[in-house]
Design an enzyme around this catalytic site. Structure first.
Site, PDB file in Angstrom:
ATOM      1  N   LYS A   1      41.372  56.128  41.890  1.00  0.00           N
ATOM      2  CA  LYS A   1      41.048  54.727  42.179  1.00  0.00           C
ATOM      3  C   LYS A   1      40.480  54.644  43.582  1.00  0.00           C
ATOM      4  CE  LYS A   1      41.713  50.646  40.153  1.00  0.00           C
ATOM      5  NZ  LYS A   1      41.634  50.344  38.721  1.00  0.00           N
TER       6      LYS A   1
ATOM      7  N   GLY B   1      41.048  38.358  27.307  1.00  0.00           N
ATOM      8  CA  GLY B   1      41.704  37.377  26.443  1.00  0.00           C
ATOM      9  C   GLY B   1      40.784  36.745  25.414  1.00  0.00           C
TER      10      GLY B   1
HETATM   11  P1  NAD Z   1      38.424  38.006  33.909  1.00  0.00           P
HETATM   12  O1  NAD Z   1      38.216  37.608  35.315  1.00  0.00           O
HETATM   13  O2  NAD Z   1      37.269  38.186  32.997  1.00  0.00           O
HETATM   14  O3  NAD Z   1      39.415  36.978  33.181  1.00  0.00           O
HETATM   15  C1  NAD Z   1      40.605  36.561  33.733  1.00  0.00           C
HETATM   16  C2  NAD Z   1      40.921  35.202  33.172  1.00  0.00           C
HETATM   17  O4  NAD Z   1      42.180  34.816  33.669  1.00  0.00           O
HETATM   18  C3  NAD Z   1      39.926  34.123  33.613  1.00  0.00           C
HETATM   19  O5  NAD Z   1      39.641  33.277  32.527  1.00  0.00           O
HETATM   20  C4  NAD Z   1      40.699  33.373  34.691  1.00  0.00           C
HETATM   21  O6  NAD Z   1      40.292  32.009  34.792  1.00  0.00           O
HETATM   22  C5  NAD Z   1      42.087  33.506  34.159  1.00  0.00           C
HETATM   23  N1  NAD Z   1      43.134  33.273  35.144  1.00  0.00           N
HETATM   24  C6  NAD Z   1      43.143  33.568  36.457  1.00  0.00           C
HETATM   25  N2  NAD Z   1      44.279  33.138  37.020  1.00  0.00           N
HETATM   26  C7  NAD Z   1      44.997  32.562  36.050  1.00  0.00           C
HETATM   27  C8  NAD Z   1      46.249  31.926  36.002  1.00  0.00           C
HETATM   28  N3  NAD Z   1      46.972  31.774  37.095  1.00  0.00           N
HETATM   29  N4  NAD Z   1      46.703  31.455  34.811  1.00  0.00           N
HETATM   30  C9  NAD Z   1      45.965  31.592  33.701  1.00  0.00           C
HETATM   31  N5  NAD Z   1      44.759  32.177  33.679  1.00  0.00           N
HETATM   32  C10 NAD Z   1      44.279  32.656  34.843  1.00  0.00           C
HETATM   33  O7  NAD Z   1      39.311  39.352  34.002  1.00  0.00           O
HETATM   34  P2  NAD Z   1      39.574  40.383  32.837  1.00  0.00           P
HETATM   35  O8  NAD Z   1      38.578  41.477  32.928  1.00  0.00           O
HETATM   36  O9  NAD Z   1      39.729  39.634  31.549  1.00  0.00           O
HETATM   37  O10 NAD Z   1      40.953  41.018  33.300  1.00  0.00           O
HETATM   38  C11 NAD Z   1      42.176  40.348  33.082  1.00  0.00           C
HETATM   39  C12 NAD Z   1      43.315  41.340  33.275  1.00  0.00           C
HETATM   40  O11 NAD Z   1      43.175  42.433  32.378  1.00  0.00           O
HETATM   41  C13 NAD Z   1      43.416  41.988  34.655  1.00  0.00           C
HETATM   42  O12 NAD Z   1      44.767  42.293  34.882  1.00  0.00           O
HETATM   43  C14 NAD Z   1      42.657  43.289  34.485  1.00  0.00           C
HETATM   44  O13 NAD Z   1      43.038  44.256  35.444  1.00  0.00           O
HETATM   45  C15 NAD Z   1      43.123  43.666  33.100  1.00  0.00           C
HETATM   46  N6  NAD Z   1      42.255  44.593  32.388  1.00  0.00           N
HETATM   47  C16 NAD Z   1      40.947  44.313  32.157  1.00  0.00           C
HETATM   48  C17 NAD Z   1      40.183  45.196  31.405  1.00  0.00           C
HETATM   49  C18 NAD Z   1      38.747  44.898  31.032  1.00  0.00           C
HETATM   50  O14 NAD Z   1      38.224  45.616  30.183  1.00  0.00           O
HETATM   51  N7  NAD Z   1      38.105  43.887  31.575  1.00  0.00           N
HETATM   52  C19 NAD Z   1      40.752  46.381  30.915  1.00  0.00           C
HETATM   53  C20 NAD Z   1      42.100  46.635  31.160  1.00  0.00           C
HETATM   54  C21 NAD Z   1      42.846  45.726  31.897  1.00  0.00           C
END
Ligand code: NAD
Length: 369
Positions: free
Chosen positions: A79, A182
């Protein structure tokens, strides 16, 4: 005091290299942790944040070792962290400077993470010829656009539902964080017959016990910038999303959102950890004690890194989706069977599986080649 400050992070797996990077001309201040490369060159994201810490990068590098091993990828974990505001006007200059600084560290393959995206990865590849999570136009598989992690969560749900006696068809679903993880997870689970009843983002949360039209919700989010723009559901307090009735709960935003303060009120049968570390250690244990099946993050959300690995090895989008489905189904089953048979938490079974793979790979390597 004697010894090096980083000694408290060292154990039998790693980290192998810890490198601080500083370029006074560009202003770059960064750290790279290569945790373990027994299974192959380390792969992990480049995080850009103004408050990133050394400890955070160590923990994330180890998480990548376990995630990549848990996913059965030929990659170790690493990382990088760049200490800067991701909205800075100097972003391209800093990223390019970072790329040049890691040019000769071929056992680290950078990918996107918080504060960086596919454009940043294109800049890195332009500088040094290696990065994953690239834009389609330069041969990448845009993992967020195709919903790679969402596809993985659905594969995980298909297997995990067998272990908790849940029928996905008709199962009610709550999703915290309607973003890159999500949103596709919700859409794909609805296609499998689930009923989305709650969703949230940083601006608020909504709830409709009779179901939310996921396509209309995507449109509302697109048009208004928030799930709260969907008017056929009740606005609820974001924290209540975790405790409203549902069969499947997907935390897909913040760390530690399932904690000692709400775990007793969670009513789901199955928790799929879409976000990284969405539950505190104590809360995860309580979920298990309460008979709620919670699939650990690095097994459930490995779709993105599997996709990145397929891209790195020259595969296309279809191959990536097939690989995500196959690997996540297999690993979920293996972890949940071990958890059931040995009476341990799914996370303990998952860590044991990942560690076994890393240790086996380590027996095949000469130290410090
Ligand atoms: P993203 O920024 O696309 O989406 C995050 C979502 O969470 C947004 O809609 C944001 O508005 C919402 N959010 C932020 N704060 C919030 C709160 N307090 N309450 C409710 N919703 C809230 O990010 P992502 O890529 O979807 O990543 C989300 C999580 O998943 C992170 O922990 C990331 O490390 C993890 N993750 C992502 C991936 C990937 O492929 N993108 C893979 C593995 C893990």
């Amino acid at each position: 005091m004697t010894g090096f400050e980083f000694e408290r992070f060292l154990d039998d797996l790693g980290p192998e290299k810890t490198i601080y990077l500083h370029d006074p001309r560009s202003g770059l201040r960064a750290i790279l942790v290569v945790d373990n490369v027994a299974a192959g060159p380390s792969m992990g994201g480049v995080r850009m944040a103004p408050d990133i810490t050394t400890e955070e990068v160590f923990r994330l590098a180890r998480a990548m070792t376990l995630k990549n091993a848990g996913a059965g990828l030929p990659h170790g974990g690493g990382k990088a962290g760049i200490l800067a505001d991701p909205h800075t006007d100097e972003k391209e200059r800093l990223i390019r400077s970072f790329a040049r600084a890691i040019r000769d560290l071929g056992d680290y393959i950078p990918g996107p993470d918080m504060g960086t995206d596919e454009t940043c990865m294109a800049w890195i590849r332009d500088e040094i010829g290696r990065a994953v999570g690239l834009p389609r136009v330069v041969g990448g598989i845009p993992l967020d656009e195709i919903g790679a992690t969402g596809h993985g969560l659905v594969a995980c749900a298909e297997v995990a539902s067998e272990f908790c006696g849940l029928d996905l068809n008709g199962a009610t679903l709550a999703v915290e964080g309607f973003g890159n993880v999500g949103r596709p997870a919700a859409r794909l689970l609805v296609e499998r017959g689930a009923v989305l009843v709650s969703a949230s983002d940083s601006k608020g949360a909504i709830h409709a016990p009779d179901g939310i039209d996921v396509h209309a919700l995507e449109e509302a989010k697109e048009e208004t910038g928030s799930v709260t723009g969907y008017t056929r559901a009740k606005a609820v307090a974001p924290e209540s999303l975790f405790t409203l009735p549902c069969d499947i709960l997907i935390p897909a935003a913040r760390p530690d959102c399932i904690h000692e303060g709400n775990v007793e009120d969670i009513r789901a049968t199955l928790v799929l950890q879409g976000a990284n570390i969405p539950a505190t250690e104590g809360a995860e244990r309580r979920l298990h004690e309460r008979g709620i099946l919670s699939v650990p993050d690095f097994i459930a959300n490995a779709g993105g890194v599997i996709c990145a690995s397929v891209e790195f090895h020259g595969g296309n989008e279809n191959a990536a989706l097939e690989e995500i489905r196959g690997k996540i189904r297999r690993n979920t089953r293996q972890v949940l069977e071990a958890s059931r048979d040995r009476g341990v938490l799914p996370r303990e079974a998952a860590v044991a599986l990942a560690r076994r793979r890393v240790e086996e790979a380590m027996t095949l390597r000469r130290s410090f080649r």
